[in-house]
Design a protein around this motif. Structure first.
Motif, mmCIF file in Angstrom:
data_model
loop_
_atom_site.group_PDB
_atom_site.id
_atom_site.type_symbol
_atom_site.label_atom_id
_atom_site.label_comp_id
_atom_site.label_asym_id
_atom_site.label_seq_id
_atom_site.Cartn_x
_atom_site.Cartn_y
_atom_site.Cartn_z
ATOM 1 N N PRO A 1 0.566 -1.201 -0.395
ATOM 2 C CA PRO A 1 -0.333 -0.196 -0.091
ATOM 3 C C PRO A 1 0.827 1.238 -0.383
ATOM 4 N N THR B 1 2.373 -5.389 7.623
ATOM 5 C CA THR B 1 0.955 -5.877 8.288
ATOM 6 C C THR B 1 0.594 -6.462 7.502
ATOM 7 N N LYS C 1 -11.295 -3.656 1.282
ATOM 8 C CA LYS C 1 -10.301 -2.366 2.199
ATOM 9 C C LYS C 1 -9.573 -1.301 1.195
ATOM 10 N N TYR C 2 -8.847 -1.899 0.398
ATOM 11 C CA TYR C 2 -8.547 -1.151 -0.335
ATOM 12 C C TYR C 2 -8.663 -0.644 -1.826
ATOM 13 N N PHE D 1 -0.183 6.777 12.778
ATOM 14 C CA PHE D 1 0.199 5.703 11.435
ATOM 15 C C PHE D 1 1.860 5.256 12.173
ATOM 16 N N ASP D 2 1.967 3.973 12.268
ATOM 17 C CA ASP D 2 3.878 3.243 12.198
ATOM 18 C C ASP D 2 4.348 4.028 12.841
ATOM 19 N N SER E 1 0.444 -2.770 15.287
ATOM 20 C CA SER E 1 0.397 -3.778 14.608
ATOM 21 C C SER E 1 0.303 -3.775 13.654
ATOM 22 N N GLY E 2 -0.671 -1.931 13.491
ATOM 23 C CA GLY E 2 -0.456 -1.312 12.205
ATOM 24 C C GLY E 2 -2.730 -2.370 11.519
ATOM 25 N N LYS E 3 -2.840 -3.090 12.564
ATOM 26 C CA LYS E 3 -4.559 -3.462 12.104
ATOM 27 C C LYS E 3 -5.261 -2.530 12.151
ATOM 28 N N ALA F 1 -4.963 0.561 10.362
ATOM 29 C CA ALA F 1 -5.159 1.381 8.954
ATOM 30 C C ALA F 1 -5.054 0.158 7.971
ATOM 31 N N LEU F 2 -5.213 -0.893 8.032
ATOM 32 C CA LEU F 2 -5.496 -1.742 7.326
ATOM 33 C C LEU F 2 -6.847 -2.327 6.983
ATOM 34 N N HIS F 3 -7.416 -2.140 8.700
ATOM 35 C CA HIS F 3 -8.766 -1.961 8.329
ATOM 36 C C HIS F 3 -9.834 -0.718 7.337
ATOM 37 N N GLY G 1 -7.814 0.207 5.139
ATOM 38 C CA GLY G 1 -7.006 0.661 4.069
ATOM 39 C C GLY G 1 -6.313 1.700 3.721
ATOM 40 N N VAL G 2 -5.547 2.134 5.035
ATOM 41 C CA VAL G 2 -4.864 3.692 4.776
ATOM 42 C C VAL G 2 -3.867 2.664 4.385
ATOM 43 N N ARG G 3 -2.388 4.165 3.039
ATOM 44 C CA ARG G 3 -1.478 3.348 2.282
ATOM 45 C C ARG G 3 -0.758 4.407 2.892
#
Lengths: 415, 209
Positions: free
Chosen positions: A63, A80, A105-106, B135-136, B160-162, B164-166, B168-170
């Motif tokens: 990403p 992740t 999500k993406y 974020f990170d 853990s970045g979870k 952000a993943l949920h 969909g953050v880039r």
């Protein structure tokens, strides 16, 4: 060069005792062998969870770095996603389920492989359609040549004017009667004009030139008036049929392989498997796989892979540094001082063997921070930053770098 | 009548047979023109609003210990608009964005909540809360960043970045606007201005979100 040239081909063939179709057969056999070998070597009936996860990782875009797959990147978002993929693979989810989750999500952007539906599906359809078109053109080309022997006869007539030419010219309209006999072969070019002025005489069919031109207008000649196929023509037809069938078979195999091998491959793995990977290519592929394993928490498997790399490339700085770091961490967790020293020695060797390896400097800096040697760590971090490491890597380690420089009362170098 | 149309059709067909290249070129030109028209007449994108599959769907859960105070639970914040802002101390655009978020939150009624713009126009703007997600970024660095920029809203670490993943953050800064019913109504990629956020929230409120 003319394909399937009837007269000159056998003279040019070397050595002469080889059958004329052998080169074509060899070509088809080589194409099929090259494609199928790759397909066979890439498939495994029982891949491990790590291998499955790595295969899925290679199909998912990082990403934060876009041009890389999550298998190739060490950005935090990639790490992740790698963890998530491994967890879901261990829960026996399929690749499609995991990809669907990430797409939710993406968006489809997250998949490196374009979608097969909607407008993006054209990406898949166009090459297959182009291949089918190409094969059709080849087949039509061969069959048209084999069905129009008149052209071959005409060419033969041009090379060596037959005895029938002067007599047949007698049947042409009076304007042509004045044509000198030396221009006899060029009479064919005048034939359309003649035929448009008056209906072509019945015995004009015997003229090679007129026959060819008339054939264009009227293909439905009675079979009795066509030139009877000679054994040579029949043989050529068979040969062309075999070549067309070979090309078609090769195309079918190619399409079939594309369909089967479109499933995820291991990171760095090519579609033709490992046929031509050099030592360096193999090592770089193994490095990616080892990093994937590390990210998934499989240090032991990763260490085995690093050992493999170091066997073929004992001074590979990345393998030395990363395996050294793993050993140091493992030793630190288990309270094994000897293992920690081995790891430290490996990281130091990485720095010495390739002073330009930025990652090795970073890992050595971390190691020195753990040992409390902050000043030396700062020196290593300066070397790390001087090597122009990737922005992602610097961003990921930014806070630690700042902390180390603050601890020694220095300013981090501007980058 | 039908005879004429049949005649025309056959004339077109014979013309297509005679000049296939011209016909193909004309068709390609028409297709290109149609493509340009479709692209040119699309509604203009609002500043920085970016596509996200989450828009129109329930916002992923955010719950846990806050960096700044009491625990955070997004599910408990129904009934008001919530901005979920992903930031990092190492992110330069986030530094530009923070004053805008502070400006937006300047009318706070409670920590992390403000009543919006008091511009004497009925109806009153809907209440809005902000949640920061590091974020990170280590918790200490994120907290230091928030304090240095004057942010008073609750923030949560995401080691853990979870989260952000949920979502969909880039990469930060990214902001998601969550409607009072818990549905994501907008996704903004990049630093956002207070004015833009107000416009997005007003639009969502008018749409009955």
């Amino acid at each position: 060069m003319r394909w399937g040239g009837a007269a000159g081909a056998s003279k040019r063939r070397f050595p002469p005792w080889l059958p004329p179709w052998l080169s074509w057969a060899l070509l088809v056999a080589i194409i099929i062998a090259a494609l199928t070998t790759g397909a066979v070597t890439t498939t495994s009936s029982h891949p491990t969870a790590q291998a499955r996860a790595a295969a899925i990782d290679s199909q998912i875009r990082c990403p934060s770095c876009e041009a890389l797959s999550v298998a190739q990147s060490n950005a935090s978002t990639a790490v992740t996603i790698r963890r998530l993929v491994l967890q879901r693979v261990e829960r026996h989810q399929t690749a499609a389920e995991i990809e669907d989750y990430l797409v939710s999500k993406y968006g489809t952007w997250i998949l490196l492989r374009p979608s097969t539906t909607g407008l993006t599906g054209l990406v898949w359809f166009i090459p297959i359609a182009a291949l089918a078109l190409l094969v059709s053109i080849v087949i039509v080309f061969f069959f048209r040549r084999s069905r129009t022997p008149a052209r071959a006869v005409l060419l033969a007539g041009v090379r060596a004017p037959s005895e029938t030419t002067p007599s047949s010219l007698e049947t042409t309209p009076s304007s042509l009667e004045t044509t000198p006999s030396s221009l006899a072969p060029t009479a064919s070019s005048l034939a359309p004009t003649a035929s448009s002025l008056a209906p072509a005489p019945a015995n004009a069919r015997n003229m090679p030139g007129l026959e060819d031109r008339a054939g264009l207008e009227d293909r439905a000649d009675p079979p009795a008036q066509r030139a009877a196929p000679t054994p040579r023509t029949v043989r050529q037809r068979h040969k062309r049929f075999l070549i067309s069938a070979g090309v078609l078979a090769a195309a079918a195999v190619t399409v079939g392989l594309l369909m089967t091998t479109s499933s995820p491959r291991l990171p760095g793995q090519s579609i033709t498997g490992s046929l031509s990977l050099g030592r360096a290519q193999r090592a770089s592929r193994q490095l990616v796989q080892a990093r994937t394993l590390v990210a998934g928490g499989h240090a032991v498997e990763a260490l085995k892979l690093y050992t493999k790399i170091l066997k073929s490339q004992p001074h590979n700085a990345s393998a030395l540094a990363e395996s050294g770091w793993l050993e140091y961490e493992a030793g630190s967790e288990a309270g094994n001082a000897a293992l920690m020293r081995t790891g430290e020695a490996n990281v130091e060797e990485a720095v010495h063997s390739n002073p330009g390896a930025s990652e090795a400097h970073l890992l050595l800096a971390y190691l020195l921070v753990n040992k409390g040697e902050t000043a030396q760590a700062a020196a290593q971090l300066r070397l790390f930053l001087a090597d122009h490491p990737s922005r992602q890597l610097v961003s990921a380690e930014h806070s630690t770098i700042i902390e180390v420089f603050r601890a020694v009362g220095q300013q981090p170098p501007a980058s | 009548m039908s005879c004429i149309s049949h005649h025309r059709a056959s004339a077109i067909a014979s013309s297509a047979k005679r000049y296939p290249i011209r016909w193909l070129a004309s068709l390609a030109a028409l297709a290109a023109l149609a493509g340009v028209l479709v692209l040119a007449t699309r509604p203009q994108a609002t500043t920085l609003e970016a596509y996200s599959p989450l828009v129109g769907k329930p916002a992923p859960q955010i719950a846990g210990a806050s960096l700044t105070g009491p625990p955070i639970d997004l599910a408990q914040m129904r009934g008001r608009f919530v901005l979920v802002n992903f930031f990092a101390s190492w992110c330069v655009p986030c530094l530009d964005e923070q004053p805008q978020l502070v400006k937006l939150a300047s009318g706070n009624q409670a920590p992390g909540t403000f009543a919006g713009v008091h511009d004497h126009r009925p109806p009153p703007p809907p209440p809005v809360s902000i949640i920061g997600v590091a974020f990170d970024d280590p918790a200490s660095a994120a907290l230091g960043f928030l304090r240095s920029t004057g942010a008073t809203w609750p923030a949560i670490a995401d080691p853990s970045g979870k989260i952000a993943l949920h979502y969909g953050v880039r990469g930060p800064p990214e902001t998601f606007v969550v409607a009072p019913d818990g549905v994501v109504v907008a996704h903004i990629d990049g630093p956002v201005a207070a004015r833009t956020l107000r416009a997005i929230i007003a639009r969502a409120a008018a749409d009955g979100a």
